[in-house]
Scaffold this motif. Structure first.
Motif, mmCIF file in Angstrom:
data_model
loop_
_atom_site.group_PDB
_atom_site.id
_atom_site.type_symbol
_atom_site.label_atom_id
_atom_site.label_comp_id
_atom_site.label_asym_id
_atom_site.label_seq_id
_atom_site.Cartn_x
_atom_site.Cartn_y
_atom_site.Cartn_z
ATOM 1 N N VAL A 125 -7.581 -3.891 5.235
ATOM 2 C CA VAL A 125 -7.688 -4.983 4.262
ATOM 3 C C VAL A 125 -7.851 -6.303 5.016
ATOM 4 O O VAL A 125 -7.053 -6.625 5.898
ATOM 5 N N SER A 126 -8.889 -7.053 4.680
ATOM 6 C CA SER A 126 -9.096 -8.359 5.300
ATOM 7 C C SER A 126 -8.835 -9.503 4.327
ATOM 8 O O SER A 126 -8.560 -10.629 4.736
ATOM 9 N N LYS A 127 -8.932 -9.222 3.035
ATOM 10 C CA LYS A 127 -8.691 -10.268 2.023
ATOM 11 C C LYS A 127 -8.157 -9.635 0.751
ATOM 12 O O LYS A 127 -8.664 -8.612 0.294
ATOM 13 N N LEU A 128 -7.146 -10.296 0.173
ATOM 14 C CA LEU A 128 -6.587 -9.842 -1.104
ATOM 15 C C LEU A 128 -6.090 -11.066 -1.862
ATOM 16 O O LEU A 128 -5.099 -11.689 -1.479
ATOM 17 N N SER A 173 -5.110 -5.207 10.304
ATOM 18 C CA SER A 173 -4.402 -4.443 11.333
ATOM 19 C C SER A 173 -4.109 -3.025 10.879
ATOM 20 O O SER A 173 -4.683 -2.066 11.414
ATOM 21 N N ALA A 174 -3.241 -2.863 9.901
ATOM 22 C CA ALA A 174 -2.849 -1.527 9.463
ATOM 23 C C ALA A 174 -3.997 -0.811 8.758
ATOM 24 O O ALA A 174 -4.856 -1.431 8.119
ATOM 25 N N THR A 175 -3.996 0.516 8.884
ATOM 26 C CA THR A 175 -4.979 1.356 8.211
ATOM 27 C C THR A 175 -4.285 2.160 7.125
ATOM 28 O O THR A 175 -3.218 2.728 7.346
ATOM 29 N N ALA A 196 0.895 -1.158 0.000
ATOM 30 C CA ALA A 196 0.000 0.000 0.000
ATOM 31 C C ALA A 196 0.931 1.204 0.000
ATOM 32 O O ALA A 196 1.381 1.665 1.047
ATOM 33 N N GLY A 197 1.276 1.651 -1.195
ATOM 34 C CA GLY A 197 2.323 2.659 -1.305
ATOM 35 C C GLY A 197 3.658 2.028 -0.952
ATOM 36 O O GLY A 197 4.072 1.043 -1.563
ATOM 37 N N ASP A 198 4.322 2.544 0.070
ATOM 38 C CA ASP A 198 5.617 2.014 0.497
ATOM 39 C C ASP A 198 5.490 0.998 1.624
ATOM 40 O O ASP A 198 6.490 0.441 2.073
ATOM 41 N N ALA A 199 4.283 0.752 2.083
ATOM 42 C CA ALA A 199 4.072 -0.146 3.221
ATOM 43 C C ALA A 199 3.583 -1.508 2.765
ATOM 44 O O ALA A 199 2.746 -1.618 1.875
ATOM 45 N N GLU A 215 -11.204 -7.134 -0.118
ATOM 46 C CA GLU A 215 -12.207 -6.834 0.904
ATOM 47 C C GLU A 215 -11.555 -6.189 2.125
ATOM 48 O O GLU A 215 -10.359 -6.356 2.365
ATOM 49 N N GLY A 216 -12.386 -5.492 2.885
ATOM 50 C CA GLY A 216 -11.912 -4.901 4.125
ATOM 51 C C GLY A 216 -12.999 -4.061 4.754
ATOM 52 O O GLY A 216 -14.190 -4.253 4.479
#
Length: 270
Positions: free
Chosen positions: A66-69, A53-55, A44-47, A168-169
């Motif tokens: 994000v819960s599913k990818l 967990s992360a927003t 997600a960008g540089d992360a 999803e998320g």
């Protein structure tokens, strides 16, 4: 006597030709094969993406988790600097990348002819020809009854076809119950009539780096998939406006966006 001589001469000529062909084949170099490993890293960008967990914040300023990818990678092809290509045999060229399963993000391609490769091409999704084959011809990662495909519900039984990307998320901007958002994108063009076709092909150059395949060395190609591009592409996707998208015309816009989320980070030659 003349006829006997003519037949003998013909046999002698044929024998000589076969001998020369044999010698020529013996002198031709044998092309060896090796492997290439393609690593997918969801960002997600540089992360690095961290499930549940992360927003993150999209281009519209909306926060989301994000819960599913999951997404399918298929029909892989490698290109050399001279423009020649190696297409991975079809039955060995289907993969389901899942963020929840790190092993699924590592694609090892075997039996690759030796040489220096300058780029990669692949499809996001499952092509139409494979999609319409009988289920008994769609095993392994494409099996709709057992394994990850069934476990992750990556197939629409109500509208037969694979889900190419499932994302999803949760987001405070969502208008769906419990703040969920769901993007399930598929559509291979239809079986008997023309329908949505969201199959996308990605072509990536290795730039100044070459993946050097030998019989003993396996290069590693590292590809990043930036999920922020799902929201920010030719079409700006806002969760508040479209918290849930499946088999509908707008899905084509999301497919167009995520086709641009991939980039080559680096190539390492062992």
């Amino acid at each position: 006597m003349k006829r006997y001589f003519a037949i003998s001469s013909a046999f002698a000529f044929l024998a000589l030709a076969l001998f020369q062909l044999s010698c020529s084949n013996d002198n031709e170099p044998t092309v060896g094969t090796g492997s290439i490993v393609v690593n997918f890293s969801n960002m997600a960008g540089d992360a690095k993406v961290a499930l549940n967990s992360a927003t993150y914040t999209n281009a519209a300023g909306e926060d989301f988790t994000v819960s599913k990818l999951n997404y399918y990678i298929s029909n892989i092809k490698f290109t050399k600097a001279d423009g020649s290509t190696f297409t991975v045999p079809k039955d060995s060229s289907y993969f389901l990348v899942r963020e929840v399963d790190e092993a699924s993000q590592i694609l090892k391609i075997n039996n690759v002819p030796t040489g220096n490769y300058a780029g990669i091409e692949y499809v996001i999704g499952v092509d139409s020809l494979k999609s319409i084959e009988e289920p008994e011809n769609r095993k392994g990662i494409l099996d709709i009854y057992t394994g990850p495909t069934n476990e992750e519900a990556m197939y629409w039984n109500w509208n037969p076809g694979y889900i190419f990307l499932k994302f999803e998320g949760k987001s405070d901007s969502s208008t769906i119950a419990n703040g969920k958002y769901e993007y399930h994108i598929g559509g291979f063009g239809g079986r008997s009539g023309r329908t949505l076709n969201n199959i996308k092909t990605v072509k990536l150059s290795f730039g100044s780096q070459a993946a050097s395949v030998t019989t003993t060395a396996t290069p590693q190609v590292y590809i990043q998939a930036d999920i922020l591009k799902i929201f920010d592409g030719p079409t700006k996707l806002r969760i508040a406006e479209k918290p849930g998208v499946m088999f509908e015309p707008f899905s084509a816009n999301i497919a167009e966006n995520y086709a641009n989320m991939f980039s080559v980070k680096e190539v390492r030659n062992n």
